[in-house]
Enzyme design. Sequence first.
Site, short mmCIF file in Angstrom:
data_model
loop_
_atom_site.label_atom_id
_atom_site.label_comp_id
_atom_site.label_asym_id
_atom_site.label_seq_id
_atom_site.Cartn_x
_atom_site.Cartn_y
_atom_site.Cartn_z
N CYS A 3 0.25 1.98 12.87
CA CYS A 3 -1.19 2.27 12.92
C CYS A 3 -1.68 1.90 14.33
CB CYS A 3 -1.95 1.52 11.84
SG CYS A 3 -1.75 -0.28 11.86
N GLY A 5 0.80 -1.22 0.00
CA GLY A 5 0.00 0.00 0.00
C GLY A 5 0.83 1.27 0.00
#
Length: 437
Positions: free
Chosen positions: A369, A252
């Site tokens: 994250c 990503g």
Amino acid sequence: MIPAARLQAVIEILEGLDDKPAEQPAEQVVNDYLRQRRYIGSKDRRAVTAMTYDVLRHRARIGWWLEHGEGTAASPRQQLLAYLALCSRENPEPLNQLFDGSRYAPAPLSEEEAAVAARLGDPALRDAAPPAWVANEVPQWLMPKLEAAFGEAAAAEAEALLQEAPIDLRVNTLLGTRETARAALAEEGIASEATPLSPVGLRVEGRRALRASQAYTAGLVELQDEGSQLAALLCDARPGMAVADVCAGGGGKTLALAAAMEGRGRLLAMDVEQARLDRSALRLKRAGAAFVERRAAKDLSADTSLHGAFDRVLVDAPCSGTGAWRRHPDARWRLTPDDLESYTILQREVLLKAAALVKPGGRLIYVTCSLLPEENRVQADAFLSEVPGFAVLPAEAVWQQVLSVPYPGGAPYLTLTPARHGTDGFFVALFERETAA
């Protein structure tokens, strides 16, 4: 599907989750269930998925209510009973009408289940005040850590993590602009608007099958949360640079870096698992990022030819994923203290080894994250104290160089949260290596 049939589907999915290994995500179980039942329409699929995730989001309250009401060990049917009685935003039909044993409907309530349902109907139970970790749907051992990170705002952050996440897309600027991507989506009946912070982001209205859209299959857009987009932009990767993404995974952020580099320079995607890199190959091809190198490496320090070779080294570290709980509501219940300890050990190891790849004057970017201090500020501060030759580069300074919107706050590191910024939770620390004398 009739309402009762949707409930039966939720029960079967919850039973499937009970039968699967603890580490298997709910998303996979839900998708497998629906894939085997293609006769279920899209509207019913969305409804069943939403209710399943809502039950998982309220697991602490459901368990507390059942125990508080002297309920026995909660079966999937009892969990759903508690959800319908105490959590559902809708006003369902009486439970005995939904659990009537008719075709596609759940079997009638047993005597024990009927007693549980009766207890759940007691207004005093709904009004009883649960402890903070239950009210905030956070594992008991984790609540103090969120309070340490956010103080009085911990409850608001926990509440935001219970909400459904928006669908964000990153426009692949190798193939088009945000305007052309938005127009292409509109032609397929997919409405979107510009994300408030990321200059390459679009937020899609409603729930759509985006992977089937022409804009996605042609590589013009990629699914990526706005916070993840911002973390990649803060790498400040430029055309002609040498850049390494050392925990590339599915690719990503590698794709975002490739777009920022305009396809020029050296971009190395590394991961310990070759299978993960193989899965990214199709995405890279679709995005027009053929210049990206992929390399599996168990030990970053093993290849000395990479030492001091990169202008930017991104460590998108393995972490608890607490910042992405909106997207994976079951993940909070699978995380253990031992898991967190393992992640912090691995993060420190990867950071120390990745530092060797940074050339003099280059930058090391540490991203998680996570919303937990142990994985974020504590790790960043420890790195600075342990590794000579690196200095912190204030996130605000880089933000002002690469983004036109006001800096959202935080010094010297950046923390993005669902409650404050509407993104997934992300932490970004930037370090610059001293220039050789």
